[in-house]
Write an enzyme that holds these catalytic residues in place. Structure first.
Site, PDB file in Angstrom:
ATOM      1  N   ARG B  68       0.792  -1.250   0.000  1.00 37.07           N
ATOM      2  CA  ARG B  68       0.000   0.000   0.000  1.00 37.07           C
ATOM      3  C   ARG B  68       0.816   1.288   0.000  1.00 37.07           C
ATOM      4  O   ARG B  68       0.236   2.369   0.128  1.00 37.07           O
ATOM      5  CB  ARG B  68      -0.940   0.031   1.213  1.00 37.07           C
ATOM      6  N   ASN B  98      -0.079  -2.056  -7.579  1.00 39.32           N
ATOM      7  CA  ASN B  98      -1.300  -1.228  -7.544  1.00 39.32           C
ATOM      8  C   ASN B  98      -1.304  -0.270  -6.364  1.00 39.32           C
ATOM      9  O   ASN B  98      -2.227  -0.218  -5.564  1.00 39.32           O
ATOM     10  CB  ASN B  98      -2.557  -2.096  -7.554  1.00 39.32           C
ATOM     11  N   ASP B 155      -1.720  -6.582 -11.460  1.00 40.57           N
ATOM     12  CA  ASP B 155      -2.532  -7.219 -10.414  1.00 40.57           C
ATOM     13  C   ASP B 155      -3.595  -6.302  -9.825  1.00 40.57           C
ATOM     14  O   ASP B 155      -3.383  -5.118  -9.610  1.00 40.57           O
ATOM     15  CB  ASP B 155      -1.668  -7.737  -9.272  1.00 40.57           C
ATOM     16  N   HIS B 182      -3.362 -11.677 -13.078  1.00 41.10           N
ATOM     17  CA  HIS B 182      -4.592 -11.725 -12.283  1.00 41.10           C
ATOM     18  C   HIS B 182      -5.669 -12.185 -13.261  1.00 41.10           C
ATOM     19  O   HIS B 182      -6.161 -11.393 -14.074  1.00 41.10           O
ATOM     20  CB  HIS B 182      -4.894 -10.338 -11.719  1.00 41.10           C
ATOM     21  N   HIS B 241      -3.079 -16.431  -7.658  1.00 44.21           N
ATOM     22  CA  HIS B 241      -4.221 -16.883  -6.847  1.00 44.21           C
ATOM     23  C   HIS B 241      -5.268 -17.721  -7.597  1.00 44.21           C
ATOM     24  O   HIS B 241      -6.426 -17.318  -7.723  1.00 44.21           O
ATOM     25  CB  HIS B 241      -4.890 -15.708  -6.153  1.00 44.21           C
ATOM     26  N   ASN B 287     -10.844 -11.135  -4.126  1.00 44.06           N
ATOM     27  CA  ASN B 287     -10.934 -11.391  -5.553  1.00 44.06           C
ATOM     28  C   ASN B 287      -9.649 -12.066  -6.030  1.00 44.06           C
ATOM     29  O   ASN B 287      -8.599 -11.461  -5.938  1.00 44.06           O
ATOM     30  CB  ASN B 287     -11.140 -10.061  -6.296  1.00 44.06           C
ATOM     31  N   ASP B 314      -1.344 -13.012  -1.160  1.00 45.07           N
ATOM     32  CA  ASP B 314      -2.178 -11.899  -1.649  1.00 45.07           C
ATOM     33  C   ASP B 314      -2.561 -10.992  -0.469  1.00 45.07           C
ATOM     34  O   ASP B 314      -3.679 -10.475  -0.405  1.00 45.07           O
ATOM     35  CB  ASP B 314      -3.428 -12.416  -2.377  1.00 45.07           C
ATOM     36  N   HIS B 318      -6.732  -3.604   4.484  1.00 41.34           N
ATOM     37  CA  HIS B 318      -7.711  -2.526   4.332  1.00 41.34           C
ATOM     38  C   HIS B 318      -8.090  -2.032   5.718  1.00 41.34           C
ATOM     39  O   HIS B 318      -8.127  -2.807   6.668  1.00 41.34           O
ATOM     40  CB  HIS B 318      -8.968  -3.014   3.621  1.00 41.34           C
TER      41      HIS B 318
END
Lengths: 334, 434
Positions: B68, B98, B155, B182, B241, B287, B314, B318
């Protein structure tokens, strides 16, 4: 699949007066709600208005509604409660306030119960967890509409068995009764709540509609449910037929030939006369006349659509009384 | 002198084909010696660890984490995420691109890998395969490779367009790194928040069909075939994944065919099925989503039979306010670095008999090879002194409130774990002690 034995464990996470899913109600609780409904309906207006005098109820509506909102509001007022309506169009929800914060704000303002209509499936569970208040699910996304299923049940019992039999039910109260639910099952919370509730009282539920609006996955809702895609054949077996509108607000990406749909699934006089001249006709509203149902049928002798609305007021009165007397309400197992 | 002597442990080092009692001497960040017990006793060292009863293994390597930073440091930072990694026995992690902004240039990659970020373990990164991960224009694979990229991925999203994925596989083959995909046909998953099926129907949630994953995996495998034939290159596809029986079967067949395909399975996909969504538990939202029980069992089979190359978490932190909202609105993902080993030991090793050496392969040596981490994933003399020492029999319960991660979004809070990490050592430094 949620088993009946898990009912108590699941619902104990939430304030006991909550009604989030029909799956959280035991048959005994359903029976107690019906009895309370009849009891309240028999009271004088003055007696009724003493039940929740001085109590505060919030209606939190993130989606438009005519019947459900008005009947919950009138029910609350008839019981003497103070109500406040918050809708997404005229509140801080528009400014981006979260469901949790909106709920906590209502609680801080004295709301003792929140009635929630929301476009997201499961939103009432979030609100009930975050506020600890009794929450009544007034329709969440494509998930459930428990008070609708209860008012439909009361309508069916009244018409089929008489008002005096609509106050106490068992697992066999609807034995031998077949209910066809036709239309946009995929997007319908009414269909889900009814299909999960009615079989537990012995009814057979036939779901009817095109594959796009009724996937085979619907069979997973529980036992006692079958899919019958031929509407006429379903009608011929049914004592009750419940029509649903096509939910154009949720149907993005699905292409339907409406003429074909009307041809196959519209409930009109010819069809009703040919296959189910005695069947009770229900519709939760809003109706789209000329699409899923014809004028003559909607307004005809077999239609109980206006009665449904009246029973809605009665059922919701009982649900509010139950919500605010949690723990002392009879039939409550917690 | 920062030497560490590790005595009396059971060394499991699949790449050296060792599973036996060994003593190790760590010196200058490297493994200086691996000897029979007792042999190294006389060595002088600053510190001696008695590893009696412990497994000594190459440090765990996670090829798929979200740290992050930059941009969403309220969820996690490189420092906190890698601290969680160390606590989980990891000595190397590969950060996904990301972030905000997306890691798609050498300068952004440099910034991320800079020691100033405070990574506790060895940090690697896969930059974006396309500019801004928008799926259109390839990033500069060559320059990014030189700056340290260990692979390329968009991803969080797939590289959806056939011609873009084809170009990415070719460019990655030339750079000798994998494209990490992904696999989600997002044309089939709009508005979806869990696995498609009866459970989603009952909850009134739109479901992601298994075809959404399988189709992209099958498409990518077809691209490998075409590129091998037409370009004379041997591109490496790494499937992230994997969650469905159909996708893992496609990988199995492609491997038999001799194509260069590897894949990872996340702990939640072998530990949980869609039932965990329960009454809209957003900690069971990720996901790809948790799938049917039959898919979960196939993930375990793939880990047992060698189709799956590695376990990757993964790890996707959050903040509480993001997860404590309507299921459909809550973001995808769960944290995973501190629970992966405990779940793998309990579910794969104890319950299904996966040998410990195979588990170390899945969590260390094999991921090191997938992203070509030279000198890692093995404890042969001369390799980096990246180690995990764990008590394979210790039972414990994960408590999310004491997680090193900045976030608490895990479905495994209160879950039983097997195997407790006692030491994590990264390049000769003890980075975690439990």
């Amino acid at each position: 699949m949620r088993r009946a034995s898990e009912t108590a464990a699941v619902s104990s996470k939430y304030s006991p007066g909550s009604l989030l899913s029909v799956g959280h109600l035991s048959v005994a609780e359903v029976s107690a709600i019906l009895a309370e409904t009849a009891r309240i309906a028999a009271l004088s207006p003055a007696e009724r208005s003493a039940i929740l005098r001085g109590r505060t109820i919030a209606l939190l509506f993130y989606e438009s509604s005519t019947r459900t909102r008005t009947s919950f509001e009138l029910a609350a007022k008839s019981l003497g409660a103070t109500t406040t309506l918050v809708s997404d169009k005229s509140s801080s929800i528009e400014k981006g306030e979260s469901l949790k914060d909106t709920g906590l704000t209502l609680r801080a303002l004295g709301a003792e119960c929140i009635i929630l209509r929301h476009s997201a499936s499961g939103a009432p569970f979030v609100l009930a967890r975050e506020t600890g208040l009794p929450v009544l699910n007034a329709g969440d996304g494509m998930h459930e509409h428990p008070s609708q299923a209860l008012l439909d049940l009361r309508t069916i019992l009244n018409r089929l068995h008489g008002a005096d039999k609509a106050t106490s039910i068992t697992e066999h109260s609807l034995s031998g009764v077949t209910v066809t639910i036709t239309g946009d099952i995929l997007h319908s919370r009414v269909a889900r709540s009814n299909a999960m509730l009615l079989p537990r009282l012995g009814a057979r539920v036939l779901l009817c509609g095109p594959t796009k609006l009724l996937p085979e996955d619907a069979l997973g809702l529980g036992p006692g449910i079958e899919i019958e895609r031929d509407f006429d054949r379903a009608l011929a077996k049914s004592q009750v037929v419940m029509m649903l509108r096509i939910q154009k607000e949720r149907i993005a990406g699905i292409e339907l030939d409406l003429n074909e749909y009307i041809h196959r699934y519209q409930l009109n006089s010819e069809r009703l006369l040919a296959s189910a001249p005695q069947a009770l006709v229900l519709h939760p509203g809003p109706m789209i006349r000329g699409l899923e149902i014809s004028d003559e049928v909607a307004d005809g002798a077999q239609s109980a659509i206006e009665e449904q609305v009246a029973h809605g007021l009665a059922i919701r009165s009982a649900l509010l009384a139950r919500a605010l007397s949690a723990g002392i309400f009879k039939g409550q197992t917690i | 002198m920062n030497d560490i002597l590790i005595l009396n442990g059971r060394l499991i080092d699949p790449l050296s084909r060792v599973d036996a009692l060994r003593d190790l001497l760590l010196r200058d960040g490297r493994v200086a010696a691996v000897e029979m017990p007792g042999t190294l006793k006389g060595q002088e060292s600053a510190q001696t660890i008695d590893a009696k009863g412990l497994i000594v293994a190459p440090g765990l390597i996670d090829v798929h984490v979200h740290l992050r930073e930059p941009g969403q440091t309220y969820k996690e930072t490189i420092a906190t995420g890698t601290a969680a990694a160390a606590a989980g026995g990891y000595t190397s992690v590969v950060a996904m691109p990301n972030t905000l902004p997306v890691n798609d240039t050498p300068s952004k990659l440099d910034w991320m890998l800079d020691a100033q970020r405070g990574s506790v373990v060895k940090l690697f990164a896969m930059p974006a395969a396309t500019v801004g991960s928008m799926g259109e224009t390839l990033t500069d694979f060559e320059a990014l490779r030189k700056a340290g990229a260990v692979g390329f991925t968009d991803d969080g999203k797939p590289v959806l367009e056939d011609h873009v994925m084809r170009a990415a596989l070719i460019a990655a083959a030339r750079a000798e790194v994998p494209v990490s995909q992904h696999a989600e046909d997002t044309r089939l998953t709009g508005g979806c928040s869990m696995n498609a099926g009866p459970m989603a129907f009952r909850l009134g949630l739109r479901g992601m069909p298994i075809e959404a994953e399988a189709r992209i995996v099958e498409r990518d495998i077809q691209l490998l075939r075409e590129i091998e034939r037409a370009e004379g290159l041997r591109p490496h596809l790494h499937v992230q994944h994997v969650s469905t029986a159909r996708a893992i079967e496609a990988v199995r067949k492609a491997k038999r065919e001799g194509l260069h395909v590897t894949c990872e399975i996340a702990p939640h996909h072998f530990a949980l099925n869609e039932e965990a969504v329960g009454d809209y538990d957003t900690h069971a939202k990720m996901n790809p989503p948790l799938r049917a029980e039959s898919d979960r069992l196939q993930m375990i089979e793939a880990l047992l039979d060698g189709t799956a190359d590695c376990i990757a978490t993964d790890h996707a932190p959050h903040a509480p306010f993001e997860k404590r909202q309507e299921f459909e609105r809550a973001p995808n993902g769960i944290t995973g670095l501190e629970t992966a080993l405990g779940l793998a030991l309990r579910i794969l090793h104890r319950d299904r008999g996966l040998p410990l050496s195979r588990l170390v392969e899945l969590m260390s040596s094999s991921p090191s090879q997938i992203v070509s981490l030279a000198g890692r994933g093995s404890l042969a003399a001369g390799h980096y002194a990246d180690l995990v020492l764990f008590d394979a029999g210790a039972e414990w319960v994960f408590d999310a409130t004491i997680s090193r991660s900045k976030s608490r979004n895990t479905p495994f809070d209160g879950s039983p774990m097997l195997g407790k990490v006692r030491y994590t050592i990264c390049e000769g430094h003890i980075v975690y002690r439990g």
